[in-house]
Design a protein around this motif. Structure first.
Motif, PDB file in Angstrom:
ATOM      1  N   PRO A 161       0.808  -1.227   0.000  1.00  0.00           N
ATOM      2  CA  PRO A 161       0.000   0.000   0.000  1.00  0.00           C
ATOM      3  C   PRO A 161       0.838   1.273   0.000  1.00  0.00           C
ATOM      4  CG  PRO A 161      -0.322  -1.272   2.027  1.00  0.00           C
ATOM      5  CD  PRO A 161       0.532  -2.089   1.133  1.00  0.00           C
ATOM      6  N   GLU A 162       2.075   1.164   0.511  1.00  0.00           N
ATOM      7  CA  GLU A 162       2.909   2.377   0.565  1.00  0.00           C
ATOM      8  C   GLU A 162       3.329   2.841  -0.836  1.00  0.00           C
ATOM      9  OE1 GLU A 162       3.627  -0.570   1.696  1.00  0.00           O
ATOM     10  OE2 GLU A 162       5.543  -1.207   0.846  1.00  0.00           O
ATOM     11  N   ALA A 163       3.336   1.907  -1.813  1.00  0.00           N
ATOM     12  CA  ALA A 163       3.684   2.295  -3.185  1.00  0.00           C
ATOM     13  C   ALA A 163       2.422   2.834  -3.856  1.00  0.00           C
ATOM     14  CB  ALA A 163       4.244   1.093  -3.938  1.00  0.00           C
ATOM     15  N   THR A 164       2.106   4.083  -3.601  1.00  0.00           N
ATOM     16  CA  THR A 164       0.774   4.576  -3.962  1.00  0.00           C
ATOM     17  C   THR A 164       0.512   4.587  -5.474  1.00  0.00           C
ATOM     18  OG1 THR A 164       1.721   6.758  -3.702  1.00  0.00           O
ATOM     19  CG2 THR A 164       0.320   5.998  -1.909  1.00  0.00           C
TER      20      THR A 164
ATOM     21  N   TRP B 202       0.200  -2.774  -6.383  1.00  0.00           N
ATOM     22  CA  TRP B 202       0.405  -4.208  -6.665  1.00  0.00           C
ATOM     23  C   TRP B 202       1.603  -4.398  -7.592  1.00  0.00           C
ATOM     24  CZ3 TRP B 202      -4.357  -2.219  -5.636  1.00  0.00           C
ATOM     25  CH2 TRP B 202      -5.080  -2.868  -4.630  1.00  0.00           C
ATOM     26  N   GLY B 203       2.459  -3.399  -7.654  1.00  0.00           N
ATOM     27  CA  GLY B 203       3.624  -3.501  -8.531  1.00  0.00           C
ATOM     28  C   GLY B 203       3.193  -3.559  -9.988  1.00  0.00           C
ATOM     29  N   GLU B 204       3.861  -4.414 -10.732  1.00  0.00           N
ATOM     30  CA  GLU B 204       3.582  -4.513 -12.172  1.00  0.00           C
ATOM     31  C   GLU B 204       2.867  -5.831 -12.451  1.00  0.00           C
ATOM     32  OE1 GLU B 204       7.646  -3.860 -12.786  1.00  0.00           O
ATOM     33  OE2 GLU B 204       7.382  -1.751 -13.294  1.00  0.00           O
TER      34      GLU B 204
ATOM     35  N   ILE C 200      -5.935  -3.330 -10.090  1.00  0.00           N
ATOM     36  CA  ILE C 200      -4.573  -3.515  -9.567  1.00  0.00           C
ATOM     37  C   ILE C 200      -3.533  -2.837 -10.445  1.00  0.00           C
ATOM     38  CG2 ILE C 200      -5.122  -5.676  -8.380  1.00  0.00           C
ATOM     39  CD1 ILE C 200      -3.795  -7.171 -10.749  1.00  0.00           C
ATOM     40  N   CYS C 201      -3.969  -2.112 -11.444  1.00  0.00           N
ATOM     41  CA  CYS C 201      -3.040  -1.583 -12.446  1.00  0.00           C
ATOM     42  C   CYS C 201      -2.301  -0.338 -11.936  1.00  0.00           C
ATOM     43  CB  CYS C 201      -3.837  -1.235 -13.690  1.00  0.00           C
ATOM     44  SG  CYS C 201      -2.867  -1.380 -15.162  1.00  0.00           S
ATOM     45  N   PRO C 202      -1.041  -0.165 -12.313  1.00  0.00           N
ATOM     46  CA  PRO C 202      -0.328   1.059 -11.940  1.00  0.00           C
ATOM     47  C   PRO C 202      -1.066   2.305 -12.445  1.00  0.00           C
ATOM     48  CG  PRO C 202       1.186  -0.542 -12.895  1.00  0.00           C
ATOM     49  CD  PRO C 202      -0.190  -1.094 -13.091  1.00  0.00           C
ATOM     50  N   ALA C 203      -1.007   3.379 -11.645  1.00  0.00           N
ATOM     51  CA  ALA C 203      -1.799   4.575 -11.959  1.00  0.00           C
ATOM     52  C   ALA C 203      -1.483   5.131 -13.352  1.00  0.00           C
ATOM     53  CB  ALA C 203      -1.536   5.636 -10.889  1.00  0.00           C
TER      54      ALA C 203
END
Ligand code: SF4
Length: 391
Positions: free
Chosen positions: A263-266, A270-272, A302-305
């Motif tokens: 969660p800290e990787a806003t 879920w990474g890549e 779950i996709c990167p922003a």
């Protein structure tokens, strides 16, 4: 770059006539792309291999149905092939493209496609050995958007998967270390509850995902032919039932998502990690998904922003008239409807549906085979029997 190294002997016309028609037909349109399969036969013996569906599992030595040149000509002249648009898959049905005697053909076909100036996506899926010299060749192609997907399951029951997963893990690392023009994806599959989804399996995949430009996780194709093989060989049955679509139970998905969650990787909690192959491939090349999965919004949770923004900025529904004209030209019957998720058609098989889908970058669904909310394109097995309404 092409290679003139050893090539496989051609099957005789009589031998080709003895193959199942589906196998003799070297081009097949699949969801991730138009797939070229003029080499058949594989010694790797994965119990869940789709070659069971073609009665080809006993063919351990790869053989060619035609020359690479002839195969590429068939592909680029196929009625559903569009230069620079249609994604291509290579040897993903009946062999492994990185086997020592298949590899020269893989490089040769890639060279032919690249030499034509085509910029299409090309997907190559392997679980076999890839070395630094191979990577140099894979980096040499100037035009095609090449992705090497490395299948890694972590299954350690040798009766189901005799090939040591450590081979794929090593190939992935080598590919990632040497990547310049191509991209590499960890293709984590088939995930089968109780077989390869323990905490340590999931943790291992989590570590391996650090050595890939993207990771996709998916379940098992468990068709009647594969179930029959399991039964005949006394293998533990993974599911009580078979299914047309891949099986990935909800609980397995949840455990995987929980293990990957940071969660800290806003920007990318879920990474890549991706649920769909085309999403992982597109992301790895900095492009929006070519299958239009953005319309199925629950897939994108779950996709990167940055990727969400990219897909959002390009995803666009065709007009009803455009969709209707294109679908009718392929033989669609009944009403053609454009919803906020997909173009709904009737009377079209998978190849024309994928042709439309890749052309519009928008999902195309058969009204007779509805996709259920949150289990998009997956079998019902392992999901709540109680229907959750589509919002
Ligand atoms: S935003 Fe959605 S459609 Fe786009 S890559 Fe991510 S999951 Fe796929």
């Amino acid at each position: 770059m092409t290679t003139a190294r050893r090539t496989l002997p051609l099957l005789t016309p009589r031998q080709i006539a003895g193959l199942k028609p589906g196998l003799a037909d070297v081009i097949e349109y699949r969801k991730s792309g138009l797939s070229l399969n003029h080499i058949v036969g594989c010694p790797l013996d994965c119990g869940y291999c789709v070659r069971h569906l073609f009665d080809n599992f006993d063919m351990k030595v790869p053989r060619a149905l035609m020359t690479d040149h002839e195969a590429v000509e068939q592909l680029v002249n196929h009625p559903y092939f569009r230069p620079h648009i249609t994604p291509i898959q290579l040897f993903n049905r009946a062999t492994d493209p990185m086997l020592a005697n298949v590899k020269p053909h893989t490089f040769n076909v890639l060279g032919h496609l690249d030499g034509q100036g085509l910029t299409n996506h090309v997907l190559v899926i392997t679980r076999w050995r890839v070395n630094a010299e191979d990577c140099a060749i894979l980096n040499s192609f100037r035009n095609i958007k090449l992705t090497i997907l490395v299948t890694h399951s972590g299954i350690d029951d040798e009766r189901i998967e005799p090939v040591d997963s450590a081979i794929a893990a090593e190939s992935l690392r080598t590919l990632h270390q040497n990547a310049d023009r191509y991209r590499t994806v960890l293709y984590w599959r088939p995930i089968v509850p109780g077989l390869n989804d323990s905490d340590s399996h999931v943790q291992r995949a989590r570590e391996l995902s650090e050595h890939a430009h993207a990771t996709v996780f998916t379940g098992l194709f468990f068709r009647n032919e594969i179930a029959a093989y399991y039964q005949a060989h006394g293998l533990p049955m993974p599911y009580p039932d078979t299914a047309r679509r891949k099986i990935l139970p909800e609980l397995a998905e949840r455990r995987i998502l929980d293990a990957f969650h940071r969660p800290e990787a806003t920007d990318a909690p879920w990474g890549e990690l991706f649920r769909k192959t085309s999403c992982a491939v597109a992301y790895a090349h900095g492009e929006p998904d070519y299958n239009g999965h953005y319309g199925i919004r629950e897939l994108c949770t779950i996709c990167p922003a940055g990727q969400l923004e990219l897909c959002a900025s390009t995803w666009k529904a065709p007009s009803a008239a455009e969709a209707t004209d294109a679908a009718r030209a392929l033989g669609a019957v009944g009403d053609i409807e454009v919803t906020e998720r997909a173009i709904m058609v009737e009377g079209l098989d998978e190849p024309p549906r994928y042709y439309l889908q890749h052309g519009f970058g928008y999902q195309v669904h058969d009204r007779a085979k509805p996709h259920h909310y949150r289990r998009h394109g997956r079998a019902d097995i392992g999901w709540p029997t109680q229907e959750i309404p589509t919002p």
